[in-house]
Scaffold this motif. Structure first.
Motif, PDB file in Angstrom:
ATOM      1  N   TYR A 114       1.699   8.883  -6.740  1.00  0.00           N
ATOM      2  CA  TYR A 114       1.773  10.322  -6.485  1.00  0.00           C
ATOM      3  C   TYR A 114       3.198  10.863  -6.475  1.00  0.00           C
ATOM      4  CZ  TYR A 114       1.247  14.875  -4.283  1.00  0.00           C
ATOM      5  OH  TYR A 114       1.304  16.214  -4.005  1.00  0.00           O
ATOM      6  N   GLY A 115       4.059  10.236  -5.680  1.00  0.00           N
ATOM      7  CA  GLY A 115       5.408  10.773  -5.512  1.00  0.00           C
ATOM      8  C   GLY A 115       6.186  10.843  -6.809  1.00  0.00           C
ATOM      9  N   VAL A 116       6.089   9.810  -7.626  1.00  0.00           N
ATOM     10  CA  VAL A 116       6.814   9.776  -8.892  1.00  0.00           C
ATOM     11  C   VAL A 116       6.365  10.901  -9.820  1.00  0.00           C
ATOM     12  CG1 VAL A 116       7.051   8.461 -11.028  1.00  0.00           C
ATOM     13  CG2 VAL A 116       7.399   7.333  -8.832  1.00  0.00           C
ATOM     14  N   GLY A 117       5.063  11.186  -9.816  1.00  0.00           N
ATOM     15  CA  GLY A 117       4.507  12.126 -10.774  1.00  0.00           C
ATOM     16  C   GLY A 117       4.638  13.588 -10.411  1.00  0.00           C
ATOM     17  N   LEU A 118       5.212  13.900  -9.259  1.00  0.00           N
ATOM     18  CA  LEU A 118       5.335  15.298  -8.852  1.00  0.00           C
ATOM     19  C   LEU A 118       6.189  16.104  -9.818  1.00  0.00           C
ATOM     20  CD1 LEU A 118       5.806  14.935  -4.991  1.00  0.00           C
ATOM     21  CD2 LEU A 118       3.852  15.937  -6.174  1.00  0.00           C
ATOM     22  N   ASN A 119       7.078  15.434 -10.525  1.00  0.00           N
ATOM     23  CA  ASN A 119       7.981  16.109 -11.456  1.00  0.00           C
ATOM     24  C   ASN A 119       7.523  15.936 -12.900  1.00  0.00           C
ATOM     25  OD1 ASN A 119      10.330  17.641 -11.957  1.00  0.00           O
ATOM     26  ND2 ASN A 119      11.518  15.808 -12.437  1.00  0.00           N
ATOM     27  N   ASN A 120       6.288  15.498 -13.094  1.00  0.00           N
ATOM     28  CA  ASN A 120       5.845  15.165 -14.439  1.00  0.00           C
ATOM     29  C   ASN A 120       4.379  15.529 -14.615  1.00  0.00           C
ATOM     30  OD1 ASN A 120       4.807  13.489 -16.710  1.00  0.00           O
ATOM     31  ND2 ASN A 120       6.893  12.728 -16.731  1.00  0.00           N
ATOM     32  N   ARG A 121       4.082  16.340 -15.604  1.00  0.00           N
ATOM     33  CA  ARG A 121       2.692  16.789 -15.760  1.00  0.00           C
ATOM     34  C   ARG A 121       1.758  15.689 -16.235  1.00  0.00           C
ATOM     35  NH1 ARG A 121       0.963  19.430 -20.783  1.00  0.00           N
ATOM     36  NH2 ARG A 121       2.394  19.049 -22.503  1.00  0.00           N
ATOM     37  N   TRP A 122       2.311  14.550 -16.638  1.00  0.00           N
ATOM     38  CA  TRP A 122       1.463  13.424 -17.024  1.00  0.00           C
ATOM     39  C   TRP A 122       1.089  12.569 -15.816  1.00  0.00           C
ATOM     40  CZ3 TRP A 122       0.227  15.271 -21.330  1.00  0.00           C
ATOM     41  CH2 TRP A 122       1.163  15.919 -22.144  1.00  0.00           C
ATOM     42  N   VAL A 171       0.840  -1.201   0.000  1.00  0.00           N
ATOM     43  CA  VAL A 171       0.000   0.000   0.000  1.00  0.00           C
ATOM     44  C   VAL A 171       0.874   1.250   0.000  1.00  0.00           C
ATOM     45  CG1 VAL A 171      -1.747   1.289   1.289  1.00  0.00           C
ATOM     46  CG2 VAL A 171      -1.909  -1.202   1.121  1.00  0.00           C
ATOM     47  N   HIS A 172       1.889   1.258   0.832  1.00  0.00           N
ATOM     48  CA  HIS A 172       2.814   2.391   0.925  1.00  0.00           C
ATOM     49  C   HIS A 172       3.453   2.690  -0.434  1.00  0.00           C
ATOM     50  CE1 HIS A 172       6.218   4.489   3.323  1.00  0.00           C
ATOM     51  NE2 HIS A 172       6.449   4.706   2.034  1.00  0.00           N
ATOM     52  N   LEU A 173       3.986   1.656  -1.084  1.00  0.00           N
ATOM     53  CA  LEU A 173       4.692   1.868  -2.338  1.00  0.00           C
ATOM     54  C   LEU A 173       3.747   2.219  -3.478  1.00  0.00           C
ATOM     55  CD1 LEU A 173       7.408  -0.927  -2.087  1.00  0.00           C
ATOM     56  CD2 LEU A 173       7.672   1.544  -1.741  1.00  0.00           C
ATOM     57  N   ALA A 174       2.511   1.730  -3.417  1.00  0.00           N
ATOM     58  CA  ALA A 174       1.529   2.122  -4.434  1.00  0.00           C
ATOM     59  C   ALA A 174       1.296   3.624  -4.381  1.00  0.00           C
ATOM     60  CB  ALA A 174       0.220   1.361  -4.233  1.00  0.00           C
ATOM     61  N   ASN A 175       1.231   4.170  -3.174  1.00  0.00           N
ATOM     62  CA  ASN A 175       1.074   5.610  -3.013  1.00  0.00           C
ATOM     63  C   ASN A 175       2.276   6.356  -3.598  1.00  0.00           C
ATOM     64  OD1 ASN A 175       0.119   8.208  -1.683  1.00  0.00           O
ATOM     65  ND2 ASN A 175       2.045   7.893  -0.611  1.00  0.00           N
ATOM     66  N   ASP A 176       3.483   5.869  -3.303  1.00  0.00           N
ATOM     67  CA  ASP A 176       4.688   6.534  -3.796  1.00  0.00           C
ATOM     68  C   ASP A 176       4.753   6.530  -5.320  1.00  0.00           C
ATOM     69  OD1 ASP A 176       5.500   7.028  -1.231  1.00  0.00           O
ATOM     70  OD2 ASP A 176       7.001   5.444  -1.159  1.00  0.00           O
ATOM     71  N   LEU A 189      13.946  -3.797   3.421  1.00  0.00           N
ATOM     72  CA  LEU A 189      14.498  -3.851   2.068  1.00  0.00           C
ATOM     73  C   LEU A 189      13.415  -3.646   1.015  1.00  0.00           C
ATOM     74  CD1 LEU A 189      16.958  -6.809   2.653  1.00  0.00           C
ATOM     75  CD2 LEU A 189      17.610  -4.455   2.113  1.00  0.00           C
ATOM     76  N   GLN A 190      12.224  -4.170   1.263  1.00  0.00           N
ATOM     77  CA  GLN A 190      11.113  -3.956   0.327  1.00  0.00           C
ATOM     78  C   GLN A 190      10.863  -2.464   0.126  1.00  0.00           C
ATOM     79  OE1 GLN A 190       7.827  -5.965   2.161  1.00  0.00           O
ATOM     80  NE2 GLN A 190       8.760  -7.992   1.968  1.00  0.00           N
ATOM     81  N   LEU A 191      10.771  -1.741   1.231  1.00  0.00           N
ATOM     82  CA  LEU A 191      10.520  -0.303   1.147  1.00  0.00           C
ATOM     83  C   LEU A 191      11.705   0.433   0.535  1.00  0.00           C
ATOM     84  CD1 LEU A 191       8.682   0.687   4.455  1.00  0.00           C
ATOM     85  CD2 LEU A 191       7.765   0.673   2.131  1.00  0.00           C
ATOM     86  N   MET A 192      12.904   0.042   0.896  1.00  0.00           N
ATOM     87  CA  MET A 192      14.083   0.743   0.375  1.00  0.00           C
ATOM     88  C   MET A 192      14.203   0.575  -1.130  1.00  0.00           C
ATOM     89  SD  MET A 192      16.782  -0.035   3.460  1.00  0.00           S
ATOM     90  CE  MET A 192      18.031   1.134   2.961  1.00  0.00           C
ATOM     91  N   ILE A 193      13.955  -0.624  -1.624  1.00  0.00           N
ATOM     92  CA  ILE A 193      13.997  -0.841  -3.070  1.00  0.00           C
ATOM     93  C   ILE A 193      12.905  -0.027  -3.755  1.00  0.00           C
ATOM     94  CG2 ILE A 193      13.567  -2.559  -4.878  1.00  0.00           C
ATOM     95  CD1 ILE A 193      15.019  -4.581  -3.040  1.00  0.00           C
ATOM     96  N   GLY A 194      11.712  -0.024  -3.158  1.00  0.00           N
ATOM     97  CA  GLY A 194      10.628   0.785  -3.706  1.00  0.00           C
ATOM     98  C   GLY A 194      10.970   2.256  -3.733  1.00  0.00           C
ATOM     99  N   HIS A 195      11.590   2.734  -2.662  1.00  0.00           N
ATOM    100  CA  HIS A 195      11.945   4.150  -2.590  1.00  0.00           C
ATOM    101  C   HIS A 195      13.072   4.501  -3.565  1.00  0.00           C
ATOM    102  CE1 HIS A 195      10.145   4.565   1.714  1.00  0.00           C
ATOM    103  NE2 HIS A 195       9.246   4.761   0.769  1.00  0.00           N
ATOM    104  N   ILE A 196      14.011   3.589  -3.763  1.00  0.00           N
ATOM    105  CA  ILE A 196      15.065   3.813  -4.748  1.00  0.00           C
ATOM    106  C   ILE A 196      14.452   3.955  -6.141  1.00  0.00           C
ATOM    107  CG2 ILE A 196      16.998   2.700  -5.952  1.00  0.00           C
ATOM    108  CD1 ILE A 196      17.804   1.519  -3.185  1.00  0.00           C
ATOM    109  N   CYS A 197      13.540   3.047  -6.474  1.00  0.00           N
ATOM    110  CA  CYS A 197      12.873   3.116  -7.782  1.00  0.00           C
ATOM    111  C   CYS A 197      12.065   4.402  -7.907  1.00  0.00           C
ATOM    112  CB  CYS A 197      11.968   1.904  -7.979  1.00  0.00           C
ATOM    113  SG  CYS A 197      12.857   0.345  -8.242  1.00  0.00           S
ATOM    114  N   MET A 198      11.372   4.770  -6.834  1.00  0.00           N
ATOM    115  CA  MET A 198      10.570   5.995  -6.864  1.00  0.00           C
ATOM    116  C   MET A 198      11.452   7.210  -7.144  1.00  0.00           C
ATOM    117  SD  MET A 198       8.804   7.948  -3.690  1.00  0.00           S
ATOM    118  CE  MET A 198       8.394   9.689  -3.898  1.00  0.00           C
ATOM    119  N   GLN A 199      12.567   7.338  -6.426  1.00  0.00           N
ATOM    120  CA  GLN A 199      13.425   8.500  -6.616  1.00  0.00           C
ATOM    121  C   GLN A 199      14.048   8.516  -8.008  1.00  0.00           C
ATOM    122  OE1 GLN A 199      16.242   9.199  -3.468  1.00  0.00           O
ATOM    123  NE2 GLN A 199      14.646   9.565  -1.958  1.00  0.00           N
ATOM    124  N   TRP A 200      14.398   7.348  -8.535  1.00  0.00           N
ATOM    125  CA  TRP A 200      14.960   7.278  -9.875  1.00  0.00           C
ATOM    126  C   TRP A 200      13.920   7.672 -10.923  1.00  0.00           C
ATOM    127  CZ3 TRP A 200      14.045   4.047 -14.185  1.00  0.00           C
ATOM    128  CH2 TRP A 200      14.968   4.205 -15.223  1.00  0.00           C
TER     129      TRP A 200
END
Length: 200
Positions: A62-70, A54-59, A170-181
């Motif tokens: 929403y989080g990924v798209g903050l830098n993208n108008r799509w 659930v946490h990573l679905a939110n990231d 590790l699940q969250l960290m990998i998700g967060h790494i992908c999100m930031q990338w």
């Protein structure tokens, strides 16, 4: 307490140095391709892993798209809807609470990410089986010996550690790494092909 903090820090640091981390770019790349193609991403797990889904679905949404108008990715945590989970568990069995959702919602080319410690829970095993059957790209972030999911996932990210809390970190960290990338490498709109006189 001080000793536990030291031991925990050492275990997490050692895990981050494992070869499994070399498989993370493949996950990031697949997510970016799905984002560009407007395909769907599904996550699932049990217990703390269900919460991480659930946490990573939110990231990713929403989080990924903050830098993208799509906007962000089309993503869903299959563990999020308690009405669906309890209905399916009651009517057809807890082992099918994720596979049935995928059967109805997923399409070939979509992505499934399984989060699991043991890799042996029947519902995530069946989710991977269904994902493979549909033609999805299947990933699994696993610990311990990887269980059945290690061989079922097309792209297993396996950390051979015997610690469930480290596994969930590790699940969250990998998700967060992908999100930031993904945030730093946004997709761009593909312009529609213009017709020309030569096409007519």
């Amino acid at each position: 307490m001080e000793q536990l903090i030291s031991d925990y820090t050492i275990k997490l640091t050692q895990a981050l140095g494992m070869q499994a981390m070399q498989r993370v770019p493949a996950l990031g790349g697949a997510l970016r391709e799905a984002w560009q193609a407007k395909r769907s991403i599904f996550l699932c797990g049990n217990g703390g892993s269900a919460g991480n889904a659930v946490h990573l679905a939110n990231d990713l949404l929403y989080g990924v798209g903050l830098n993208n108008r799509w906007g962000g990715l089309k993503v869903e945590a299959l563990s999020a809807n308690s009405a669906v989970l309890t209905c399916l568990a009651n009517d057809i069995g807890y082992d099918q609470v994720y596979s049935e959702q995928l059967r109805v919602k997923a399409q070939a080319g979509d992505i499934l990410i399984v989060l699991s410690g043991s890799g042996n829970s029947a519902n995530v095993v069946k989710a991977l089986e269904m994902g493979n059957q549909i033609g999805m790209k299947t990933f699994a972030i696993l610990a311990f010996d990887g269980g059945l999911c290690r061989s079922l996932a097309q792209h297993p990210i396996h950390f051979p550690i015997d610690d469930m809390q480290i596994a969930e970190d590790l699940q969250l960290m990998i998700g967060h790494i992908c999100m930031q990338w993904l945030y730093a490498n946004p997709i761009h709109e593909i312009a529609p092909r213009m017709s020309s006189e030569a096409d007519q």
